[in-house]
Design a protein around this motif. Sequence first.
Motif, PDB file in Angstrom:
ATOM      1  N   ARG A  51       0.837  -1.202   0.000  1.00  0.00           N
ATOM      2  CA  ARG A  51       0.000   0.000   0.000  1.00  0.00           C
ATOM      3  C   ARG A  51       0.871   1.251   0.000  1.00  0.00           C
ATOM      4  O   ARG A  51       0.593   2.205  -0.730  1.00  0.00           O
ATOM      5  N   LEU A  52       1.926   1.268   0.791  1.00  0.00           N
ATOM      6  CA  LEU A  52       2.826   2.426   0.793  1.00  0.00           C
ATOM      7  C   LEU A  52       3.508   2.591  -0.559  1.00  0.00           C
ATOM      8  O   LEU A  52       3.707   3.718  -1.031  1.00  0.00           O
ATOM      9  N   LYS A  57       3.810   5.752  -5.554  1.00  0.00           N
ATOM     10  CA  LYS A  57       3.645   5.821  -7.011  1.00  0.00           C
ATOM     11  C   LYS A  57       2.599   6.871  -7.385  1.00  0.00           C
ATOM     12  O   LYS A  57       2.772   7.629  -8.342  1.00  0.00           O
ATOM     13  N   GLY A  58       1.515   6.930  -6.611  1.00  0.00           N
ATOM     14  CA  GLY A  58       0.441   7.854  -6.932  1.00  0.00           C
ATOM     15  C   GLY A  58       0.742   9.299  -6.589  1.00  0.00           C
ATOM     16  O   GLY A  58       0.382  10.210  -7.336  1.00  0.00           O
ATOM     17  N   PRO A  63       3.424  10.628   1.945  1.00  0.00           N
ATOM     18  CA  PRO A  63       3.097  11.624   2.969  1.00  0.00           C
ATOM     19  C   PRO A  63       3.269  11.040   4.370  1.00  0.00           C
ATOM     20  O   PRO A  63       3.054   9.843   4.599  1.00  0.00           O
ATOM     21  N   LYS A  64       3.646  11.892   5.298  1.00  0.00           N
ATOM     22  CA  LYS A  64       3.884  11.429   6.666  1.00  0.00           C
ATOM     23  C   LYS A  64       2.622  10.868   7.312  1.00  0.00           C
ATOM     24  O   LYS A  64       2.705  10.012   8.198  1.00  0.00           O
ATOM     25  N   LEU A  65       1.459  11.346   6.899  1.00  0.00           N
ATOM     26  CA  LEU A  65       0.216  10.780   7.429  1.00  0.00           C
ATOM     27  C   LEU A  65       0.123   9.301   7.085  1.00  0.00           C
ATOM     28  O   LEU A  65      -0.088   8.451   7.961  1.00  0.00           O
ATOM     29  N   TYR A  79      -8.191   4.319   5.303  1.00  0.00           N
ATOM     30  CA  TYR A  79      -8.066   5.720   4.899  1.00  0.00           C
ATOM     31  C   TYR A  79      -7.830   5.838   3.396  1.00  0.00           C
ATOM     32  O   TYR A  79      -8.498   6.619   2.706  1.00  0.00           O
ATOM     33  N   ASP A  80      -6.894   5.075   2.890  1.00  0.00           N
ATOM     34  CA  ASP A  80      -6.524   5.182   1.481  1.00  0.00           C
ATOM     35  C   ASP A  80      -7.682   4.785   0.570  1.00  0.00           C
ATOM     36  O   ASP A  80      -7.941   5.438  -0.451  1.00  0.00           O
TER      37      ASP A  80
END
Length: 226
Positions: A51-52, A57-58, A63-65, A79-80
């Motif tokens: 996922r990271l 890639k996106g 982001p730190k969140l 969240y994603d």
Amino acid sequence: MLAPADIYCNVLECPNSGLAAATKGWANRRQDMTAFTIHSIDTAPAGSKDRLAAVKKGWGFIPKLQATLAESPVALKAYDDLFGLIAAEATLTPAEQQVVYQAINVFHGCEYCASGHTFLSRKAGVPEDVIQAIRTLQPITDARLQALRVFAETVAEQRGFAGDAAVDAFLAAGFSKAQVLEVVTIIATKVISNYTNHLTHTPLEDFMNDPALRWEDPKGRTPRRD
């Protein structure tokens, strides 16, 4: 222990409540609180690595969140997925989505998200006067967008018990019943991100320190990070 009344008391309206006192003491306790890891793909739990990688890639970076949410693969995925689903399929326009996102960021006092969504709002074509009105707690002159902002804030403030009058006013402004529920979905997304940032003290991204983007809570709920 908080009294039952404190649980339902708006912090902004009940400055002497136990909940308000806890909020005021937040900044002073930050140094003693547990540190959360800002993960890279290498350090993330196995369930968060792919996922990271997709986030990088996106977005072109992690982001730190999301790097913080990666501690829990469930939280990161929730969240994603919600954020992506809203962007791809919501009937609210991208600009309207940002009005709701930013209204809730400001309502929750989230410095990280309010700064980031200032950038995203401009990218989505939200007029600058609307962006500044939300950031500074002023009315939006566009009646439709003000109705959207007020409805979102009312739903959040009343924990969903906004009442029929609030729904009727929202529909009368030209929105649909489906969009009532889209607002709820955006609020749910913001609960994940805003609450995570409050609990883990997510550092600002470097670009968020641009004075044109950085938001500081006019009500003083958000501790400075510098």
